[in-house]
Design a protein around this motif. Structure first.
Motif, PDB file in Angstrom:
ATOM      1  N   ASP A  34      67.721  25.586  62.338  1.00 16.55           N
ATOM      2  CA  ASP A  34      68.222  26.174  63.590  1.00 16.55           C
ATOM      3  C   ASP A  34      69.121  27.398  63.430  1.00 16.55           C
ATOM      4  N   GLY A  35      68.719  28.320  62.614  1.00 15.34           N
ATOM      5  CA  GLY A  35      69.450  29.587  62.505  1.00 15.34           C
ATOM      6  C   GLY A  35      70.838  29.423  61.915  1.00 15.34           C
ATOM      7  N   TRP A  36      71.753  30.317  62.336  1.00 12.59           N
ATOM      8  CA  TRP A  36      73.117  30.288  61.776  1.00 12.59           C
ATOM      9  C   TRP A  36      73.801  28.956  62.058  1.00 12.59           C
ATOM     10  N   ARG A  37      73.370  28.271  63.133  1.00 13.55           N
ATOM     11  CA  ARG A  37      73.996  26.992  63.484  1.00 13.55           C
ATOM     12  C   ARG A  37      73.908  25.990  62.334  1.00 13.55           C
ATOM     13  N   GLY A  38      72.772  25.989  61.631  1.00 14.20           N
ATOM     14  CA  GLY A  38      72.581  25.051  60.520  1.00 14.20           C
ATOM     15  C   GLY A  38      73.586  25.286  59.413  1.00 14.20           C
ATOM     16  N   LEU A  39      73.921  26.541  59.202  1.00 13.04           N
ATOM     17  CA  LEU A  39      74.869  26.871  58.130  1.00 13.04           C
ATOM     18  C   LEU A  39      76.301  26.545  58.568  1.00 13.04           C
ATOM     19  N   VAL A  40      76.552  26.678  59.870  1.00 15.20           N
ATOM     20  CA  VAL A  40      77.880  26.318  60.392  1.00 15.20           C
ATOM     21  C   VAL A  40      78.063  24.802  60.311  1.00 15.20           C
ATOM     22  N   ARG A  41      76.998  24.074  60.643  1.00 16.91           N
ATOM     23  CA  ARG A  41      77.125  22.606  60.747  1.00 16.91           C
ATOM     24  C   ARG A  41      76.905  21.871  59.431  1.00 16.91           C
ATOM     25  N   TYR A  42      76.511  22.584  58.403  1.00 21.32           N
ATOM     26  CA  TYR A  42      76.240  21.911  57.126  1.00 21.32           C
ATOM     27  C   TYR A  42      77.439  21.054  56.737  1.00 21.32           C
ATOM     28  N   ARG A  66      85.651  31.626  69.773  1.00 23.03           N
ATOM     29  CA  ARG A  66      84.967  30.415  69.264  1.00 23.03           C
ATOM     30  C   ARG A  66      84.386  30.695  67.889  1.00 23.03           C
ATOM     31  N   GLU A  67      85.176  31.385  67.044  1.00 27.69           N
ATOM     32  CA  GLU A  67      84.673  31.811  65.734  1.00 27.69           C
ATOM     33  C   GLU A  67      84.432  30.613  64.814  1.00 27.69           C
ATOM     34  N   THR A  68      83.245  30.540  64.267  1.00 25.87           N
ATOM     35  CA  THR A  68      82.942  29.468  63.312  1.00 25.87           C
ATOM     36  C   THR A  68      82.524  30.050  61.959  1.00 25.87           C
ATOM     37  N   TRP A  69      82.612  31.389  61.844  1.00 26.58           N
ATOM     38  CA  TRP A  69      82.117  31.985  60.596  1.00 26.58           C
ATOM     39  C   TRP A  69      82.930  31.602  59.366  1.00 26.58           C
ATOM     40  N   PRO A  70      84.267  31.364  59.473  1.00 26.64           N
ATOM     41  CA  PRO A  70      84.964  30.948  58.244  1.00 26.64           C
ATOM     42  C   PRO A  70      84.379  29.639  57.691  1.00 26.64           C
ATOM     43  N   GLN A  71      84.062  28.713  58.610  1.00 27.99           N
ATOM     44  CA  GLN A  71      83.442  27.455  58.187  1.00 27.99           C
ATOM     45  C   GLN A  71      82.080  27.717  57.543  1.00 27.99           C
ATOM     46  N   MET A  72      81.360  28.657  58.148  1.00 26.41           N
ATOM     47  CA  MET A  72      80.035  28.988  57.632  1.00 26.41           C
ATOM     48  C   MET A  72      80.140  29.524  56.199  1.00 26.41           C
ATOM     49  N   ILE A 132      74.886  39.326  63.172  1.00 28.95           N
ATOM     50  CA  ILE A 132      75.636  38.353  62.348  1.00 28.95           C
ATOM     51  C   ILE A 132      75.507  38.746  60.881  1.00 28.95           C
ATOM     52  N   ALA A 133      74.274  39.116  60.502  1.00 30.48           N
ATOM     53  CA  ALA A 133      74.045  39.518  59.106  1.00 30.48           C
ATOM     54  C   ALA A 133      74.902  40.732  58.757  1.00 30.48           C
ATOM     55  N   ALA A 134      75.041  41.666  59.698  1.00 25.78           N
ATOM     56  CA  ALA A 134      75.864  42.861  59.442  1.00 25.78           C
ATOM     57  C   ALA A 134      77.323  42.454  59.259  1.00 25.78           C
ATOM     58  N   ASN A 135      77.802  41.558  60.121  1.00 21.45           N
ATOM     59  CA  ASN A 135      79.190  41.089  59.980  1.00 21.45           C
ATOM     60  C   ASN A 135      79.402  40.368  58.650  1.00 21.45           C
ATOM     61  N   LEU A 136      78.397  39.588  58.248  1.00 20.69           N
ATOM     62  CA  LEU A 136      78.533  38.838  56.988  1.00 20.69           C
ATOM     63  C   LEU A 136      78.539  39.777  55.794  1.00 20.69           C
ATOM     64  N   THR A 137      77.775  40.861  55.910  1.00 24.13           N
ATOM     65  CA  THR A 137      77.751  41.845  54.822  1.00 24.13           C
ATOM     66  C   THR A 137      79.156  42.396  54.617  1.00 24.13           C
TER      67      THR A 137
END
Ligand code: F6P
Length: 377
Positions: free
Chosen positions: A48-56, A106-112, A135-140
């Motif tokens: 399910d996209g970025w959600r899967g990486l957040v919820r891992y 509602r930032e969840t990227w640190p968890q990701m 999202i990919a650009a932000n992660l870069t």
């Protein structure tokens, strides 16, 4: 040495995603290539996209190949044997979502990123449209390794002439209008057919032209209902039993706004839900012609079904190119198809800026249809 690649699909699904996933897995796991590289890749499918990486959740480590995702597990190993037949399948076998880990408040990227480290991901291949790519650009910027594959039936991503899903969606539009045509003729009824495409008219124009539509309304050129009526009247006078009007969901009235299905109910990326302009036009035309107008919204049919040959071929090419980027450590890039060649560019910064229909070259603003001159502009 084994390098772990994660792969995910985000945003609206479309045919072409599974062929791309298959190509990534096959190319990454190819043994001959591994010998040449001097190391091996392993591919993890993320649910399910970025959600899967957040919820891992590390209590539920990656599942073995062939296992079906469940509520706890968000990651699993992919092997060639499993993806072998995926090039013929529509949608995405990994699932998708419109989750935005960078959503303000509602930032969840640190968890990701924690999960990224926990999983030992060397790189992630993200397949998506402008939202997933943003999202990919932000992660870069966070210094993690991402490469992207463009997909969207809207074909509105800047920097690439093709995005996965477009051609299959055009084929659906043509097939459905062929069907509509037989009943339109029997009953002498004009049909309004609404297509997707958000703020651009590529789908409506390509689908409409391929299906021989008489009027095509695109977001790039605001339309007047009076002019639509005029063109339809003229066709009637010429003895035509019916007409087909294709309208893009994002088409705007002259001086007016577009029709939103649920005003204010935007998704996590602030996209409004469009839809309803076809029905609106049906009512207007009914008033003008005294009934016998019908509208059909092709809606998600355009994203359904098996990928056409082009989406299988481009899915494969994009997938192979994405692994090339990972191998060459060219991160923060998106694979592209531009001017007849496959290549790559830095993930565009201005993803909100769309690739629009070239109106001067392709559209007749008087007749609301494709231009009747291809070479003289
Ligand atoms: O961007 C692809 C697209 O299919 C658009 O054409 C359409 O407006 C939107 O997604 C629909 O999204 P959803 O799947 O959330 O209904």
């Amino acid at each position: 040495m084994v390098r772990r690649i994660g792969i995910l699909t985000g945003g609206g699904d479309c045919p072409g995603l599974n062929p791309a996933i298959k190509a990534v897995v096959e190319t990454a796991l190819d043994e001959e290539l591994a010998d040449r590289r001097g190391y091996k890749f392993e591919v993890l499918g993320i649910k399910d996209g970025w959600r899967g990486l957040v919820r891992y959740d590390s209590r539920f480590p990656p599942m073995p190949p062939y296992a079906a995702f469940d509520d706890e597990h968000h990651v699993r190993l992919l092997v060639e044997g499993e993806v072998r037949t995926w090039d013929r399948l529509g949608g995405t076998r990994l699932g998708s979502s419109r989750t935005n880990p960078f959503k303000k408040g509602r930032e969840t990227w640190p968890q990701m990123l924690e999960n990224w480290k926990e999983l030992g991901l060397y790189a992630v291949v993200a397949i998506g449209g402008d939202d997933t790519l943003s999202i990919a650009a932000n992660l870069t910027e966070q210094k993690v390794n991402v490469v992207c594959i463009p997909k969207t039936i809207d074909r509105d991503l800047k920097g690439t002439d093709y995005s996965l899903g477009f051609e299959t969606a055009v084929n659906v539009i043509v097939e459905e209008i062929d069907r509509i045509r037989t009943t339109a003729h029997s009953h002498s009824r004009t049909f309004v057919v609404e297509t997707m495409g958000r703020d651009t008219g590529h789908l409506a124009l390509s689908g409409g032209l391929a299906a021989g539509a008489d009027i095509i309304l695109i977001p790039e050129v605001p339309f007047s209902v009076a002019r639509v009526i005029e063109v339809l009247r003229q066709r009637k006078q010429e003895g035509q039993r019916y007409s087909i009007v294709v309208v893009a969901e994002g088409a705007k009235l002259e001086g007016g706004s577009r029709v939103e299905k649920a005003p204010g109910a935007n998704d996590q990326f602030d996209n409004p839900t469009l839809g309803g302009v076809g029905r609106y036009l049906e009512k207007e035309l009914e008033q003008a012609f005294g009934g016998e107008i019908r509208s059909v919204n092709l809606s998600h049919l355009q994203r359904g079904g098996v990928p056409c040959a082009r989406d299988r071929r481009w899915g494969r090419a994009f997938g192979v190119a994405a692994v090339d980027l990972v191998e060459r450590q060219q991160f923060g890039r998106m694979v592209t198809y531009k001017d007849g060649r496959f290549g790559s560019i830095e993930i565009p910064k201005d993803l909100r800026e769309k690739r629009h229909v070239d109106v001067a070259a392709r559209y007749d603003v008087e007749r609301y249809c494709g231009r009747y001159s291809m070479l003289s502009f």
